[in-house]
Every structure is written in structure tokens, then in C-alpha cells.
Design a protein around this motif. Structure first.
Motif, PDB file in Angstrom:
ATOM      1  N   LEU A   1       0.847  -1.185   0.000  1.00 23.08           N
ATOM      2  CA  LEU A   1       0.000   0.000   0.000  1.00 23.08           C
ATOM      3  C   LEU A   1       0.887   1.241   0.000  1.00 23.08           C
ATOM      4  N   PRO A   2       0.447   2.316  -0.631  1.00 25.36           N
ATOM      5  CA  PRO A   2       1.276   3.520  -0.691  1.00 25.36           C
ATOM      6  C   PRO A   2       1.246   4.317   0.601  1.00 25.36           C
ATOM      7  N   GLN A   3       2.211   5.197   0.740  1.00 26.73           N
ATOM      8  CA  GLN A   3       2.211   6.213   1.778  1.00 26.73           C
ATOM      9  C   GLN A   3       2.071   7.572   1.099  1.00 26.73           C
TER      10      GLN A   3
ATOM     11  N   THR B   1      -4.232   0.413   8.488  1.00 31.02           N
ATOM     12  CA  THR B   1      -4.487   1.673   9.180  1.00 31.02           C
ATOM     13  C   THR B   1      -3.248   2.568   9.193  1.00 31.02           C
ATOM     14  N   SER B   2      -2.075   1.994   9.433  1.00 34.04           N
ATOM     15  CA  SER B   2      -0.870   2.812   9.533  1.00 34.04           C
ATOM     16  C   SER B   2      -0.468   3.389   8.179  1.00 34.04           C
ATOM     17  N   LEU B   3      -0.669   2.664   7.090  1.00 31.50           N
ATOM     18  CA  LEU B   3      -0.268   3.161   5.772  1.00 31.50           C
ATOM     19  C   LEU B   3      -1.331   4.075   5.174  1.00 31.50           C
ATOM     20  N   LEU B   4      -2.555   3.611   5.091  1.00 30.83           N
ATOM     21  CA  LEU B   4      -3.613   4.446   4.517  1.00 30.83           C
ATOM     22  C   LEU B   4      -3.973   5.592   5.441  1.00 30.83           C
ATOM     23  N   GLY B   5      -3.630   5.464   6.726  1.00 31.13           N
ATOM     24  CA  GLY B   5      -3.865   6.561   7.660  1.00 31.13           C
ATOM     25  C   GLY B   5      -3.073   7.802   7.334  1.00 31.13           C
TER      26      GLY B   5
ATOM     27  N   LEU C   1     -10.277   6.790   5.036  1.00 24.18           N
ATOM     28  CA  LEU C   1      -9.861   5.865   3.991  1.00 24.18           C
ATOM     29  C   LEU C   1      -9.551   4.477   4.535  1.00 24.18           C
ATOM     30  N   SER C   2      -8.780   4.400   5.610  1.00 21.84           N
ATOM     31  CA  SER C   2      -8.374   3.091   6.118  1.00 21.84           C
ATOM     32  C   SER C   2      -9.576   2.292   6.640  1.00 21.84           C
ATOM     33  N   SER C   3     -10.473   2.937   7.363  1.00 21.54           N
ATOM     34  CA  SER C   3     -11.634   2.207   7.893  1.00 21.54           C
ATOM     35  C   SER C   3     -12.562   1.768   6.767  1.00 21.54           C
TER      36      SER C   3
END
Length: 464
Positions: free
Chosen positions: A218-220, A287-291, A297-299
């Protein structure tokens, strides 16, 4: 093979040569009047590695005989030799451009086919280009390049990139670390460097890097991969999506097939222990990346990608779910946009497929893989077409053979007829989901794809 380094780092093994622009031909007939269809293969490998004669990953005698088609493959310059964009390399250029040299090689190979393929039983007026991964990106490039117009008549884009918008000036700036590492300031100095020095000078790990280490994660937010493909005003006049949207003259209006696999990214997952993740690990990484993008977005992603969806193999359902999420965001969903734009622009038919077939056993680590892939992995469709799944699986089942026959059936029909049979609708009326049979689905995975598109995530799709 052309000069390259494996693995992708300054310490990788240097292999290949600058004397590499060769063509391979497999034909069932040498009768100049046979007028057989022609399929021209463009290999993948990030535009960094590979060749037109990788064992198992290229046409073969069996395919030529089975299909009654003339098959062609070729090499093209790679990495810095094929795609280094620098202001100093514009010196002496009649077009005041730099970069995209590998695409120029591909166009030269297609001109060779037009001039010579009849001597090998082929019909120069029925040429299909097809490529996988960066070979798919190459197919898209040739579709929009005025230099390639008239050189082919159908196109199959397998797992290609959907981001292609870097200007020559942007890439020249990004590539300045190459000049610093090489110790050169002008083109004459660069041309006198050894193969090893050039490969060691590539910015493999400096940001934005060429090694694309997070390609399968997943991107950051704000982290991008260095562009190798560029809008140079010569080979590519404008970003390909804009070429179609604005109908800039010079693109090829030919039947177009766009394909992806459900777990594209699983050939090199960023985390070596992903098969051991728990449900809690999965939720934490998402959660940590899409957050980093903020909002919900993450949820929302976790709600649309429950691990329960992929639990036919309970011990690996977390891994399969995460790899599907990455693959949707990076490859499959952006490919829908590419196919949509093509369908809006081209008078020729456009088709879309996704492979969701899980082979009978995991793919083994090989030249292109750093991981034992378990699911519908990157290139499973291509190896199926070549009939070489056994080279990466070790042994194959009857279902594997059925899948191979299915891929061959439809690719060959497309190459011969320029269309698909009635059970395969044009896009966007349906996506063909391929396993051991074909199932045409309307709005396939539309809810998942809408999430990424509405949050402007397609800018993080695969590049190169």
C-alpha cells in the motif's frame, strides 16, 4: 540480453551486453504465401531487466504449432541504457529529446516485422502486439505513439502501468543523482563509461528511486517511484490518457485488450512474514499506511476488504486479502480507467479481463520472483498462454491445464479475428473473469474501485 543487473541494486550481478538488439521468430511455416497472423511479444521486467528469450516467459515451438501463428520476440534497451532522461543527453538530438530509447527499439523491431515477416510465413497486415507488466506499459505507449501507427493491428496490454504523465523536464531533474554518482557532466563522458559503472550509478535507492521497493505494498502519502517513461514530445506527445481524451492525432485505433490478475502484487510482497500475519496485523498495517492520507480511507478500506472474503484457504486468508487490496489499488482498478478511456475514444472494440484463478500449488521463486506466490499472481495469465505454468509451479494439475487452454483460446481468437466471441462482451458492458471458465460480470469489483478513485489514489498506481 541487454545490459542489466539482478537484483536491482548497485551490488547486483551485471549481465548482458550493449550488443543486444536481436529478434527471435517461431513459425509453423516458411511459405511466403501462408499469410499467417503474427503475434509480437514485448517482455516485462520493470523496464529494468529481462529479455525476449527468458525460459518459460516467451513464445515457444509448441505455441507456434498449436496456434498456427507466427510468433516474434525481441530485446530492447533497458534501465539507464533505454530510459535515462537527462538534459545533457539531448545534445546532438534532432528532436531535442532524451529518454524513451527502449521504446524506439520496440518501434524499430515492429518496422523489422513489417519488412521481413512475410519471409517467415507471416501476414504484415495482421500483427498483434502483446506484453506483460512493463511490456504491457510498452503496448500502451505504442498505442498512443505516432511513430508506431500502422505497425500493428491489435494490442494486448497485460498488467501494464496506468501512470504515465512525467514530463521530460521532471524526469531530468529526478535523474540528477545518476550524473553525480557517475562522475560525469556531459554526454561524451557518459558514453565512455563501462556497463558496470552505468548500472552502479542508477539511483536504485535514492528517492524517487528506480528499484520500486514499495511497488507491492500500500502507498504512503507523497511517496512516489521515479519515472522512467516520459512524455518527450517525440515518441509520446502527451500523457496517454490525455492523447485519448483530447483525441490528439497519431494514436492507433485498433482492437485493445486490457488484462490484470486478482493478486498482481503477490510476486514480491514488501513483508517477508506476511503469510504469518494475524487479523490484528492486517488491520494495523492497513491503518498505519492508509492513515497517512487522513479521513476515513483506512476504515472504509477495511470494511470493503474483509478477510472473510478470501478464506477458502484459512491459513492464508489475511495474506490474500491484503495482496488483493494492494493489487486493486496499484493495478486492477486503475486499469479500468485505462480501458474506459480507450472505449470512449476508439472505434475499435475494447475488452477487459481479470484472472482470479488460483493455481494448484504456489509459484516458486525464480528470475522475476522473490516470493512463493500462492494466488492469481502477476504473470499467471502470460505463463498460461505460453503453456509454461509448469516451469514455475514445478508440476501442474488438470485444472491448471484447463486454465492454460482457456487463455490460449481467447488470446488466439483475438489475434486472428480482432474481436472476442459473443460470450465475452466489450468493455464497459462487462469484464471477463477468467478461471477454468469465463464468466462475464458487469461492474466487476466496482465498489472497491470506487473507493480508490474517489480518494484520488490512482496517482499511486504502478508506474513504468
Amino acid at each position: 540480453m541487454c545490459a542489466q543487473v539482478r537484483p536491482l541494486s548497485e551490488k547486483g550481478e551485471v549481465m548482458g551486453s550493449e550488443d543486444c538488439l536481436y529478434v527471435n521468430v517461431w513459425t509453423p511455416s516458411l511459405d511466403p504465401d501462408a499469410n499467417l497472423p503474427v503475434m509480437v511479444w514485448i517482455h516485462g521486467g520493470y523496464l529494468l531487466i529481462g529479455s525476449g528469450f527468458e525460459p518459460g516467459y516467451c513464445p515457444n515451438d509448441d505455441l507456434a504449432q498449436w496456434s498456427q501463428i507466427v510468433h516474434v520476440s525481441f530485446n530492447y534497451r533497458l534501465n539507464a541504457f533505454g530510459f535515462m532522461t537527462l538534459e545533457t543527453l539531448r545534445e546532438g538530438s534532432a528532436t531535442n529529446s532524451s529518454g524513451n530509447y527502449g521504446f524506439m527499439d520496440q518501434i524499430a523491431a515492429l518496422k523489422w516485422v513489417q519488412k521481413n515477416i512475410q519471409s517467415f510465413g507471416g501476414d504484415p497486415n495482421k500483427v498483434t502486439i502483446y506484453g506483460q507488466s512493463s511490456g504491457g506499459t510498452s503496448v500502451w505507449t505504442l498505442m498512443v505513439s505516432p511513430l508506431a501507427k500502422g505497425l500493428f493491428h491489435r494490442a494486448i496490454d497485460i498488467s501494464g502501468s496506468s501512470v504515465f504523465k512525467a514530463t521530460m523536464e521532471e524526469a531530468e531533474k529526478d535523474n540528477l543523482p545518476f550524473l553525480k554518482r557517475s562522475g560525469c557532466q556531459d554526454a561524451r563522458c557518459l558514453r565512455n563509461l563501462s556497463i558496470s559503472k552505468i548500472l552502479q550509478s542508477i539511483p536504485w535507492s535514492e528517492y524517487p528511486n528506480w528499484a520500486a521497493d514499495d511497488l507491492c505494498d500500500l502507498p504512503q502519502k507523497g511517496k512516489f517511484i521515479g519515472p522512467m517513461t516520459v512524455v518527450d514530445g517525440h515518441v509520446v506527445l502527451a500523457p496517454p490518457l490525455d492523447v485519448w481524451k483530447q483525441k490528439i492525432p497519431g494514436y492507433s485505433d485498433v482492437p485493445y485488450l486490457v488484462g490484470t490478475t486478482l493478486q498482481e502484487a503477490e510476486f514480491a510482497p514488501f513483508y517477508s512474514n506476511i503469510s504469518k500475519w494475524s487479523e490484528e496485523d492486517y488491520r494495523w498495517f492497513v491503518t498505519s499506511l492508509l492513515g497517512t492520507f487522513g479521513g476515513n480511507l483506512s476504515s472504509e478500506a477495511l470494511a470493503l476488504y474483509p478477510t472473510s472474503e478470501f478464506c477458502s484457504q484459512p491459513e492464508r486468508c489475511v495474506e490474500k486479502t491484503y495482496m488483493t487490496m494492494v493489487s486493486d489499488l496499484r493495478a486492477a482498478c486503475p486499469s479500468n480507467v485505462r480501458a474506459h478511456r480507450a472505449a470512449e475514444t476508439l472505434r475499435s472494440p475494447v475488452y477487459r479481463y481479470q484472472v482470479d484463478y488460483t493455481p494448484s500449488r504456489p509459484a516458486q521463486i525464480g528470475s522475476f520472483f522473490t516470493y512463493d506466490s500462492w494466488f492469481a499472481f502477476h504473470m499467471v495469465d502470460t505463463l498460461g498462454f505460453f503453456g509454461t505454468l509448469d516451469t514455475i509451479l514445478g508440476a501442474i494439475s488438470e485444472d491448471d491445464r484447463t486454465f492454460q487452454r482457456l487463455i490460449r483460446k481467447y488470446f488466439i481468437h483475438f489475434a486472428k479475428e480482432g474481436s472476442m466471441p459473443p460470450e465475452w462482451p466489450e468493455y464497459p458492458d462487462g469484464t471477463a473473469v477468467l478461471s477454468t471458465s469465463l464468466c462475464a460480470v458487469k461492474d466487476y469489483r466496482s465498489r472497491q474501485c470506487a473507493l480508490w478513485e474517489e480518494n484520488d489514489m490512482f496517482q499511486y498506481a504502478w508506474i513504468n
